[in-house]
Write a protein that holds these residues in place. Structure first.
Motif, PDB file in Angstrom:
ATOM      1  N   THR A  55      87.821  -4.809 114.343  1.00 12.71           N
ATOM      2  CA  THR A  55      89.282  -4.873 114.226  1.00 12.71           C
ATOM      3  C   THR A  55      89.726  -4.626 112.793  1.00 12.71           C
ATOM      4  O   THR A  55      90.669  -3.867 112.532  1.00 12.71           O
ATOM      5  CB  THR A  55      89.798  -6.242 114.704  1.00 12.71           C
ATOM      6  OG1 THR A  55      89.431  -6.436 116.072  1.00 12.71           O
ATOM      7  CG2 THR A  55      91.317  -6.319 114.570  1.00 12.71           C
ATOM      8  N   THR A  58      89.298  -0.985 111.966  1.00 10.71           N
ATOM      9  CA  THR A  58      90.297  -0.143 112.631  1.00 10.71           C
ATOM     10  C   THR A  58      91.659  -0.248 111.957  1.00 10.71           C
ATOM     11  O   THR A  58      92.311   0.763 111.672  1.00 10.71           O
ATOM     12  CB  THR A  58      90.423  -0.539 114.115  1.00 10.71           C
ATOM     13  OG1 THR A  58      89.147  -0.383 114.748  1.00 10.71           O
ATOM     14  CG2 THR A  58      91.451   0.333 114.816  1.00 10.71           C
ATOM     15  N   VAL A  59      92.092  -1.480 111.681  1.00 13.66           N
ATOM     16  CA  VAL A  59      93.402  -1.683 111.050  1.00 13.66           C
ATOM     17  C   VAL A  59      93.426  -1.058 109.656  1.00 13.66           C
ATOM     18  O   VAL A  59      94.392  -0.388 109.268  1.00 13.66           O
ATOM     19  CB  VAL A  59      93.739  -3.184 110.980  1.00 13.66           C
ATOM     20  CG1 VAL A  59      95.018  -3.409 110.178  1.00 13.66           C
ATOM     21  CG2 VAL A  59      93.892  -3.755 112.384  1.00 13.66           C
ATOM     22  N   GLY A  61      91.560   1.415 108.576  1.00 13.35           N
ATOM     23  CA  GLY A  61      91.540   2.870 108.729  1.00 13.35           C
ATOM     24  C   GLY A  61      92.899   3.432 109.094  1.00 13.35           C
ATOM     25  O   GLY A  61      93.308   4.485 108.599  1.00 13.35           O
ATOM     26  N   ILE A  62      93.621   2.725 109.963  1.00 15.16           N
ATOM     27  CA  ILE A  62      94.961   3.172 110.353  1.00 15.16           C
ATOM     28  C   ILE A  62      95.897   3.164 109.154  1.00 15.16           C
ATOM     29  O   ILE A  62      96.697   4.092 108.954  1.00 15.16           O
ATOM     30  CB  ILE A  62      95.517   2.276 111.482  1.00 15.16           C
ATOM     31  CG1 ILE A  62      94.743   2.526 112.780  1.00 15.16           C
ATOM     32  CG2 ILE A  62      97.007   2.526 111.695  1.00 15.16           C
ATOM     33  CD1 ILE A  62      95.116   1.592 113.903  1.00 15.16           C
ATOM     34  N   PHE A  63      95.791   2.133 108.325  1.00 14.04           N
ATOM     35  CA  PHE A  63      96.673   2.043 107.164  1.00 14.04           C
ATOM     36  C   PHE A  63      96.433   3.204 106.194  1.00 14.04           C
ATOM     37  O   PHE A  63      97.380   3.830 105.705  1.00 14.04           O
ATOM     38  CB  PHE A  63      96.454   0.710 106.450  1.00 14.04           C
ATOM     39  CG  PHE A  63      97.299   0.543 105.221  1.00 14.04           C
ATOM     40  CD1 PHE A  63      98.676   0.491 105.306  1.00 14.04           C
ATOM     41  CD2 PHE A  63      96.714   0.460 103.974  1.00 14.04           C
ATOM     42  CE1 PHE A  63      99.458   0.351 104.175  1.00 14.04           C
ATOM     43  CE2 PHE A  63      97.481   0.317 102.834  1.00 14.04           C
ATOM     44  CZ  PHE A  63      98.861   0.259 102.935  1.00 14.04           C
ATOM     45  N   LYS A  65      95.175   6.076 106.949  1.00 16.31           N
ATOM     46  CA  LYS A  65      95.643   7.297 107.614  1.00 16.31           C
ATOM     47  C   LYS A  65      97.153   7.458 107.474  1.00 16.31           C
ATOM     48  O   LYS A  65      97.656   8.572 107.293  1.00 16.31           O
ATOM     49  CB  LYS A  65      95.253   7.271 109.096  1.00 16.31           C
ATOM     50  CG  LYS A  65      93.792   7.582 109.369  1.00 16.31           C
ATOM     51  CD  LYS A  65      93.510   7.601 110.865  1.00 16.31           C
ATOM     52  CE  LYS A  65      92.058   7.954 111.152  1.00 16.31           C
ATOM     53  NZ  LYS A  65      91.772   7.968 112.609  1.00 16.31           N
ATOM     54  N   LEU A  66      97.884   6.346 107.575  1.00 22.41           N
ATOM     55  CA  LEU A  66      99.338   6.414 107.424  1.00 22.41           C
ATOM     56  C   LEU A  66      99.723   6.938 106.043  1.00 22.41           C
ATOM     57  O   LEU A  66     100.656   7.734 105.900  1.00 22.41           O
ATOM     58  CB  LEU A  66      99.959   5.028 107.645  1.00 22.41           C
ATOM     59  CG  LEU A  66     100.021   4.524 109.089  1.00 22.41           C
ATOM     60  CD1 LEU A  66     100.529   3.087 109.126  1.00 22.41           C
ATOM     61  CD2 LEU A  66     100.911   5.427 109.936  1.00 22.41           C
ATOM     62  N   SER A 173      88.320  17.233 113.594  1.00 23.49           N
ATOM     63  CA  SER A 173      89.289  16.419 112.866  1.00 23.49           C
ATOM     64  C   SER A 173      89.951  17.268 111.784  1.00 23.49           C
ATOM     65  O   SER A 173      89.272  17.977 111.048  1.00 23.49           O
ATOM     66  CB  SER A 173      88.613  15.203 112.223  1.00 23.49           C
ATOM     67  OG  SER A 173      87.596  15.617 111.336  1.00 23.49           O
ATOM     68  N   GLY A 227      97.201  -4.014 105.017  1.00 25.40           N
ATOM     69  CA  GLY A 227      96.144  -3.032 104.807  1.00 25.40           C
ATOM     70  C   GLY A 227      95.061  -3.547 103.880  1.00 25.40           C
ATOM     71  O   GLY A 227      93.868  -3.311 104.106  1.00 25.40           O
ATOM     72  N   SER A 294      91.057   0.376  98.969  1.00 22.83           N
ATOM     73  CA  SER A 294      91.132   1.518  99.890  1.00 22.83           C
ATOM     74  C   SER A 294      90.010   2.520  99.667  1.00 22.83           C
ATOM     75  O   SER A 294      89.646   3.258 100.578  1.00 22.83           O
ATOM     76  CB  SER A 294      92.472   2.234  99.742  1.00 22.83           C
ATOM     77  OG  SER A 294      92.556   2.903  98.499  1.00 22.83           O
TER      78      SER A 294
END
Length: 477
Positions: A55, A58-59, A61-63, A65-66, A173, A227, A294
């Motif tokens: 989790t 994933t969170v 990685g999403i941040f 990516k944003l 990708s 993040g 990051s």
């Protein structure tokens, strides 16, 4: 009877209302997120909570990516607007050259630190590793990569890579090359200057788009506490901490080398150019802190751009192309300290004696090679370029990969600090720095200024004929 002047109620400005709101400062929110992430990561690792580790990963990685998804339109529109605002293109070229020269100067100092630490501490000789376990990396650096990397493959500099996953399935990708975006933005901006008045509708549209993307960036940055918690938690839970033992001296050298650059070399360079180092770190700290967790200079780019203009007072037009260029070519952590130390470590592991010529080659590759690998991914590519230039076995890269995420945190923080410092120095030397904004920096106070949605001192011009003096990229003759 008319109301007296003293009875009149003057509405508070948005800034005043915002400053009076009770709440936790942004820097404290990020710090709380960092502490919470360490705790969650420790729990996931110690109690084998795979779901929690996944989790967090994933969170986080999403941040990232944003942030990355906004980089393409933000960089492209910012550079187009900054170039279109120029009045003296020749002076802009001088600024670019001066920026690159300062990149090289600080890179040279950084690589000297790396070589010195490697010779003094003998990290490879003290490592307990089986060299037979090393594997050559799948991608390597090349001196010709620079030529191919600056030519955009399409209008957005986008690329699609395909890889084979376990089981034979193929996955694709998309990715982007920041250096190509910089080149493309400069070319479009220069074309706007050449076209003149007929390009004004396009330039005005681009200015409006820049405002929209800047707002989107700030919305994403506001998620930094979440993040940060996810990224640092994932680091604690997943990275190869158990493998630090055999490479303890090498790891300590990387952290010590980056600390010397951050706390000695950068302050000396800043002071030599009339800048208070404490003010610099106070202003740049949000970006440096986020870069640490990051591990991505590109992911940190929107925040770096914001602190350079809002906190450090650098002209927005100049910062719009200096910071993105720095994000691809100014890597004192990844392209100077690390490859120097890693090359010496690999040579010692494989029993290869290095001479004076080899150390000079390490310095040359570290200073010039970052351009050759600009736009490519990670310090591994830079390391392979260094090893191949010296004729050292590329299998040594595989021996260092297990701890790469751990040392990548301090490397990236060092990279971003340099990417913020050099534009500030060049701006100071050329009258493009708002000294009052710079001198107002305090730890915590800089975060408060960063939170302001409208900053009069650094707001971009909406009229090409009314560009603020501080935002004009012009060098005194």
């Amino acid at each position: 009877m008319p109301a007296s002047t003293t009875d009149a109620v003057t509405p508070a400005s948005p800034t005043t209302r915002r400053s009076r709101r009770p709440g936790v400062p942004f820097w404290a929110q990020v710090f709380i997120g960092l502490v919470l992430g360490v705790v969650l990561g420790f729990v996931a690792r110690q109690f084998d909570q795979a779901w929690l580790a996944e989790t967090l990963k994933t969170v986080g990685g999403i941040f990232v990516k944003l942030l990355k998804v906004i980089v393409v339109p933000l960089v492209l529109t910012a550079i187009i607007v900054s170039i279109a605002n120029l009045r003296q293109v020749t002076n802009a070229a001088r600024l670019a050259v001066e920026t690159l020269v300062w990149f090289a100067v600080t890179a040279a100092a950084s690589v000297v630190v790396g070589i010195t630490l490697g010779l003094v501490t003998n990290p490879g000789g003290n490592a307990t590793l089986d060299t037979a376990a090393g594997k050559a990396p799948s991608s390597t650096g090349s001196w010709l990569d620079f030529l191919t990397s600056i030519v955009p493959g399409n209008v957005l500099g986008l690329e699609v890579s395909t890889s084979a996953e376990d089981g034979g399935a193929l996955s694709s990708s998309p990715s982007f090359n920041i250096l190509q975006l910089v080149i493309l933005g400069i070319a479009i901006g220069a074309a706007c200057l050449s076209v003149g008045a007929k390009a004004e509708p396009f330039v005005n549209l681009t200015r409006s788009a820049l405002e929209v993307f800047s707002k989107l960036v700030w919305w994403v940055i506001r998620l930094s506490p979440l993040g940060t918690a996810a990224l640092i938690g994932s680091a604690v839970a997943n990275y190869g901490w158990d493998l630090l033992g055999p490479l303890a001296i090498f790891t300590a050298d990387v952290y010590l080398g980056c600390a010397i650059v951050l706390l000695v070399i950068y302050p000396v360079v800043a002071r030599a150019n009339g800048l208070n180092p404490v003010k610099f770190f106070a202003g740049a700290w949000p970006a440096i802190q986020f870069a640490f967790v990051s591990r991505s200079s590109i992911g940190t780019l929107p925040l770096t751009q914001r602190v350079v203009t809002h906190n450090l007072g650098v002209s927005r037009d100049y910062a719009s192309f200096a910071v993105p260029i720095g994000a691809t070519t100014k890597m004192d952590g990844c392209a100077a300290i690390y490859p120097a130390l890693a090359a010496i470590t690999v040579a010692q592991l494989f029993g290869v004696d290095l001479g004076v010529t080899d150390y000079l080659l390490i310095a040359f590759v570290s200073i010039v090679g970052s351009a050759a690998t600009a736009g490519l991914t990670g310090a591994v590519v830079m390391l392979t370029l260094t090893l191949s230039t010296l004729g050292l076995p590329l299998e040594g890269v595989g021996l260092l990969l297990a701890i790469d995420p751990i040392i990548d945190m301090i490397r990236t923080a060092t990279n971003v600090a340099g990417q913020a410092l050099i534009p500030t120095i060049v701006a100071k030397r050329n009258g493009l720095l708002d000294q009052d904004v710079y001198d107002a920096n305090t730890f915590g106070g800089a975060d408060a200024r960063l939170e302001l949605e409208e900053d009069e001192a650094t707001a971009p011009s909406t009229d090409g004929d009314r560009v603020r003096d501080r935002d004009r990229v012009a060098v005194p003759a």
